[in-house]
Design a protein around this motif. Structure first.
Motif, mmCIF file in Angstrom:
data_model
loop_
_atom_site.group_PDB
_atom_site.id
_atom_site.type_symbol
_atom_site.label_atom_id
_atom_site.label_comp_id
_atom_site.label_asym_id
_atom_site.label_seq_id
_atom_site.Cartn_x
_atom_site.Cartn_y
_atom_site.Cartn_z
ATOM 1 N N LEU A 1 29.606 14.110 14.782
ATOM 2 C CA LEU A 1 30.205 12.818 14.445
ATOM 3 C C LEU A 1 31.094 12.398 15.598
ATOM 4 O O LEU A 1 32.095 13.046 15.892
ATOM 5 C CB LEU A 1 31.025 12.929 13.156
ATOM 6 N N THR A 2 30.727 11.314 16.266
ATOM 7 C CA THR A 2 31.468 10.833 17.426
ATOM 8 C C THR A 2 31.970 9.417 17.177
ATOM 9 O O THR A 2 31.479 8.703 16.284
ATOM 10 C CB THR A 2 30.582 10.825 18.680
ATOM 11 N N LEU B 1 29.115 6.976 17.524
ATOM 12 C CA LEU B 1 28.259 6.912 16.333
ATOM 13 C C LEU B 1 28.931 6.105 15.231
ATOM 14 O O LEU B 1 28.285 5.274 14.573
ATOM 15 C CB LEU B 1 27.950 8.331 15.848
ATOM 16 N N ALA C 1 25.416 12.396 9.442
ATOM 17 C CA ALA C 1 25.397 13.212 10.657
ATOM 18 C C ALA C 1 25.174 14.679 10.319
ATOM 19 O O ALA C 1 24.462 15.393 11.045
ATOM 20 C CB ALA C 1 26.702 13.031 11.429
ATOM 21 N N ILE D 1 23.743 16.348 13.782
ATOM 22 C CA ILE D 1 24.317 15.820 15.019
ATOM 23 C C ILE D 1 25.826 15.680 14.853
ATOM 24 O O ILE D 1 26.339 15.571 13.741
ATOM 25 C CB ILE D 1 23.705 14.452 15.391
ATOM 26 N N THR E 1 28.830 7.948 7.460
ATOM 27 C CA THR E 1 28.347 8.383 8.772
ATOM 28 C C THR E 1 28.479 9.891 8.932
ATOM 29 O O THR E 1 27.575 10.557 9.443
ATOM 30 C CB THR E 1 29.117 7.671 9.890
ATOM 31 N N SER E 2 29.604 10.455 8.489
ATOM 32 C CA SER E 2 29.809 11.893 8.636
ATOM 33 C C SER E 2 28.832 12.674 7.773
ATOM 34 O O SER E 2 28.327 13.733 8.186
ATOM 35 C CB SER E 2 31.247 12.268 8.283
#
Length: 251
Positions: free
Chosen positions: A237-238, A241, A230, A235, A226-227
């Motif tokens: 990384l939250t 997410l 992102a 965008i 995911t990171s």
């Protein structure tokens, strides 16, 4: 990649260090973690730029707060890429310019004491060099050369009863086996964390036999991908997410 408008980037899952050594000067920009770790695991491209990122430290910070106690003692078996990412993640609050690290629940715990062990003295030297570049004080860190799983057992025996013991070697996934013996002296309050999420995961089986808590590498795997994606998408990384990606990956 730069010349192909259909390509927005790449996630690099192997040879991250070699990519940096071979092509660091070809990137328009590199993030701070990439420069510190001298590796690239995410590439974002456009017609005018090729950006390189090392996102594993960021990924780990989103997992650490769910795994580590407030004042942790860590025994990390393996001083390669995953171990180096852990070093940076544990000390990210001390590193100027390592932005975007941390999450809604806070940064990685402070007061970390850690032992990093490896069978390769060059890997340990490289990790010391990363700590030097990052300005990480090493008085609370130990870099241990081990020759046999029994040596790892001794490091665990010397650790506090609440220590977090991490398999960052790849043994149990990339190759069969475990970095510890079947006689490993896990204390009942220890936590065994394997950064692998698939394979025979023998390290976790040994820990379960000792009756201690275990965590596999699934959350780290999700956070890592995911990171990296992102970064390519540009965008942040939250936690939202990460949770969304985790739900999709479970399908």
């Amino acid at each position: 990649m730069r010349a192909n408008p259909a390509v927005q980037g790449a996630v690099v899952t192997a040879h991250k260090l070699r990519l940096y050594r071979a092509a660091a000067t070809d990137f328009t920009s590199l993030d701070v973690a990439a420069v510190l770790a001298e590796e690239v695991n995410a590439v974002a491209t456009s017609t005018s730029a090729v950006e390189g990122y090392a996102r594993d430290p960021l990924a780990l910070t989103h997992v650490l707060t769910q795994v580590l106690p407030a004042e942790p003692y860590v025994v990390c078996l393996g001083a390669g890429g995953a171990g180096t990412a852990l070093l940076l993640a544990l000390h990210q609050s001390q590193i100027t310019g390592l932005t975007g690290v941390g999450n809604a629940s806070g940064a990685a715990p402070s007061g970390v004491r850690a032992v990093f062990a490896d069978t390769d003295p060059q890997a340990l030297d490289a990790m010391r060099a990363v700590a030097d570049r990052a300005g990480i004080a090493t008085g609370h860190l130990t870099f241990a050369l081990v020759n046999h799983p029994a040596d790892c057992d001794k490091l665990i025996a010397a650790a506090p009863d609440s220590a977090v013991v991490i398999n960052a070697t790849g043994l149990g996934k990339d190759a069969a086996g475990s970095p510890v013996t079947d006689q490993v002296p896990f204390a009942k309050d220890m936590l065994a964390w394997d950064l692998n999420y698939r394979g025979d995961l023998r390290f976790l089986d040994q820990a379960k036999t000792c009756g201690i808590r275990t965590v596999d590498g699934w959350a780290y795997f999700i956070a890592g991908w995911t990171s990296a994606l992102a970064a390519i998408a540009g965008i942040p990384l939250t936690r939202t997410l990460l949770d969304d990606f985790a739900r999709v990956a479970q399908r």
